[in-house]
Scaffold this motif. Sequence first.
Motif, PDB file in Angstrom:
ATOM      1  N   TYR A   1     -13.475  -1.737   7.540  1.00 47.05           N
ATOM      2  CA  TYR A   1     -14.536  -1.299   8.442  1.00 47.05           C
ATOM      3  C   TYR A   1     -15.785  -1.024   7.612  1.00 47.05           C
ATOM      4  N   VAL A   2     -16.905  -1.544   8.082  1.00 50.64           N
ATOM      5  CA  VAL A   2     -18.186  -1.312   7.413  1.00 50.64           C
ATOM      6  C   VAL A   2     -19.128  -0.656   8.404  1.00 50.64           C
ATOM      7  N   VAL A   3     -19.670   0.482   8.003  1.00 50.85           N
ATOM      8  CA  VAL A   3     -20.611   1.209   8.849  1.00 50.85           C
ATOM      9  C   VAL A   3     -22.011   0.735   8.506  1.00 50.85           C
ATOM     10  N   SER A   4     -22.702   0.193   9.506  1.00 49.95           N
ATOM     11  CA  SER A   4     -24.046  -0.324   9.271  1.00 49.95           C
ATOM     12  C   SER A   4     -24.843  -0.320  10.562  1.00 49.95           C
ATOM     13  N   ARG A   5     -26.085   0.129  10.465  1.00 51.40           N
ATOM     14  CA  ARG A   5     -27.000   0.048  11.603  1.00 51.40           C
ATOM     15  C   ARG A   5     -27.807  -1.247  11.564  1.00 51.40           C
ATOM     16  N   SER A   6     -27.876  -1.881  10.387  1.00 47.09           N
ATOM     17  CA  SER A   6     -28.720  -3.068  10.253  1.00 47.09           C
ATOM     18  C   SER A   6     -27.963  -4.378  10.452  1.00 47.09           C
ATOM     19  N   LEU A   7     -26.689  -4.419  10.102  1.00 46.01           N
ATOM     20  CA  LEU A   7     -25.913  -5.643  10.324  1.00 46.01           C
ATOM     21  C   LEU A   7     -25.549  -5.736  11.806  1.00 46.01           C
ATOM     22  N   THR A   8     -25.810  -6.878  12.401  1.00 47.87           N
ATOM     23  CA  THR A   8     -25.468  -7.058  13.820  1.00 47.87           C
ATOM     24  C   THR A   8     -24.273  -7.978  14.002  1.00 47.87           C
ATOM     25  N   GLU A   9     -23.936  -8.722  12.947  1.00 45.96           N
ATOM     26  CA  GLU A   9     -22.782  -9.622  12.991  1.00 45.96           C
ATOM     27  C   GLU A   9     -22.040  -9.512  11.675  1.00 45.96           C
TER      28      GLU A   9
ATOM     29  N   THR B   1     -16.966 -11.438   0.709  1.00 46.71           N
ATOM     30  CA  THR B   1     -17.214 -10.951   2.076  1.00 46.71           C
ATOM     31  C   THR B   1     -16.064 -10.112   2.623  1.00 46.71           C
ATOM     32  N   SER B   2     -14.894 -10.238   2.003  1.00 40.62           N
ATOM     33  CA  SER B   2     -13.719  -9.468   2.433  1.00 40.62           C
ATOM     34  C   SER B   2     -13.088  -8.833   1.199  1.00 40.62           C
ATOM     35  N   PRO B   3     -13.686  -7.745   0.704  1.00 41.59           N
ATOM     36  CA  PRO B   3     -13.249  -7.179  -0.571  1.00 41.59           C
ATOM     37  C   PRO B   3     -11.830  -6.611  -0.573  1.00 41.59           C
ATOM     38  N   TYR B   4     -11.384  -6.125   0.576  1.00 44.30           N
ATOM     39  CA  TYR B   4     -10.049  -5.532   0.674  1.00 44.30           C
ATOM     40  C   TYR B   4      -9.300  -6.190   1.827  1.00 44.30           C
ATOM     41  N   GLY B   5      -9.110  -7.512   1.702  1.00 41.12           N
ATOM     42  CA  GLY B   5      -8.475  -8.286   2.764  1.00 41.12           C
ATOM     43  C   GLY B   5      -7.045  -7.890   3.046  1.00 41.12           C
TER      44      GLY B   5
ATOM     45  N   PRO C   1       0.825  -1.211   0.000  1.00 46.06           N
ATOM     46  CA  PRO C   1       0.000   0.000   0.000  1.00 46.06           C
ATOM     47  C   PRO C   1       0.857   1.257   0.000  1.00 46.06           C
ATOM     48  N   ARG C   2       0.428   2.240  -0.750  1.00 51.75           N
ATOM     49  CA  ARG C   2       1.166   3.507  -0.841  1.00 51.75           C
ATOM     50  C   ARG C   2       0.521   4.627  -0.026  1.00 51.75           C
ATOM     51  N   HIS C   3      -0.800   4.633   0.043  1.00 52.91           N
ATOM     52  CA  HIS C   3      -1.506   5.732   0.696  1.00 52.91           C
ATOM     53  C   HIS C   3      -2.367   5.292   1.874  1.00 52.91           C
ATOM     54  N   PHE C   4      -2.999   4.124   1.746  1.00 49.26           N
ATOM     55  CA  PHE C   4      -3.980   3.687   2.741  1.00 49.26           C
ATOM     56  C   PHE C   4      -3.656   2.289   3.262  1.00 49.26           C
ATOM     57  N   ASP C   5      -3.894   2.082   4.559  1.00 46.79           N
ATOM     58  CA  ASP C   5      -3.831   0.725   5.097  1.00 46.79           C
ATOM     59  C   ASP C   5      -5.146   0.344   5.768  1.00 46.79           C
ATOM     60  N   ALA C   6      -6.162   1.182   5.596  1.00 44.83           N
ATOM     61  CA  ALA C   6      -7.498   0.906   6.124  1.00 44.83           C
ATOM     62  C   ALA C   6      -8.526   1.438   5.144  1.00 44.83           C
ATOM     63  N   VAL C   7      -9.675   0.748   5.088  1.00 46.28           N
ATOM     64  CA  VAL C   7     -10.769   1.180   4.222  1.00 46.28           C
ATOM     65  C   VAL C   7     -12.049   1.232   5.034  1.00 46.28           C
ATOM     66  N   LEU C   8     -12.825   2.273   4.801  1.00 48.95           N
ATOM     67  CA  LEU C   8     -14.087   2.501   5.498  1.00 48.95           C
ATOM     68  C   LEU C   8     -15.192   2.551   4.450  1.00 48.95           C
TER      69      LEU C   8
ATOM     70  N   PRO D   1     -14.709 -12.476   9.391  1.00 52.86           N
ATOM     71  CA  PRO D   1     -13.892 -12.067  10.539  1.00 52.86           C
ATOM     72  C   PRO D   1     -12.898 -10.949  10.221  1.00 52.86           C
ATOM     73  N   ALA D   2     -12.587 -10.733   8.946  1.00 49.29           N
ATOM     74  CA  ALA D   2     -11.651  -9.678   8.563  1.00 49.29           C
ATOM     75  C   ALA D   2     -12.317  -8.311   8.434  1.00 49.29           C
ATOM     76  N   VAL D   3     -13.636  -8.272   8.611  1.00 47.22           N
ATOM     77  CA  VAL D   3     -14.397  -7.028   8.469  1.00 47.22           C
ATOM     78  C   VAL D   3     -14.970  -6.642   9.824  1.00 47.22           C
ATOM     79  N   GLU D   4     -14.631  -5.436  10.282  1.00 48.57           N
ATOM     80  CA  GLU D   4     -15.162  -4.938  11.549  1.00 48.57           C
ATOM     81  C   GLU D   4     -16.357  -4.035  11.277  1.00 48.57           C
ATOM     82  N   LEU D   5     -17.440  -4.282  11.988  1.00 46.42           N
ATOM     83  CA  LEU D   5     -18.630  -3.449  11.851  1.00 46.42           C
ATOM     84  C   LEU D   5     -18.558  -2.260  12.797  1.00 46.42           C
ATOM     85  N   ILE D   6     -19.041  -1.120  12.316  1.00 48.40           N
ATOM     86  CA  ILE D   6     -19.207   0.074  13.141  1.00 48.40           C
ATOM     87  C   ILE D   6     -20.692   0.394  13.130  1.00 48.40           C
ATOM     88  N   GLY D   7     -21.337   0.198  14.266  1.00 48.39           N
ATOM     89  CA  GLY D   7     -22.780   0.399  14.330  1.00 48.39           C
ATOM     90  C   GLY D   7     -23.183   1.581  15.173  1.00 48.39           C
ATOM     91  N   GLY D   8     -22.230   2.154  15.884  1.00 45.01           N
ATOM     92  CA  GLY D   8     -22.545   3.265  16.772  1.00 45.01           C
ATOM     93  C   GLY D   8     -22.091   4.589  16.198  1.00 45.01           C
TER      94      GLY D   8
END
Length: 197
Positions: free
Chosen positions: A93-101, A84-88, A62-69, A105-112
Amino acid sequence: MRKLTYFIATSVDGFIGDPDGDGNFFITHFLDPEYTQRMCAEYPETVPTHVREHLGLADAAPRHFDAVLMGRGTYDVGFKEGVTSPYGHLEQYVVSRSLTESPDPAVELIGGDVVARVRELKEREGLGIWLCGGADLAGQLVDEIDEFVVKTYPCFLGTGMPMSRAGFGVRPLELTKVETFDGGQIISTYARKDSTG
């Protein structure tokens, strides 16, 4: 401190996708060898993991980013195709109010509180954070975006998904770089004038 960069493709009139958010037409209609080669060389980390090997980028650092939101809609584009892991190769990080799980495992949800979470991520050591889309998430994070890398494609859509749903506000930017290509694509890089990142 890490920067949050909105790295996004858009039409000349500022739409990142059709009314449903699908922006695949940018890839199917407006890629040419010069532009593709430049994007792969400068931003190899933005190529999905399952495509990297086909483009000779399997081991590209990676040249610019090591995380994707991503917002849920952006994530769903690949998820509907079984990815399920597009940028392994990045922190995902995936921002979602509807996904609860998380579907992977390589994708962290942000629900808050996404703003608070992004501020935490920006405090970590590392390269930048790529805000991949979409319009709602960009609207929520507009005051956290340190840099805009806008890939403008030579098309006029008339309607569709806008770059952001932030609401009106005059947010001064400084143009720091412009690249043009024979295929009509333009990459414009802007920094927030009040950014300290």
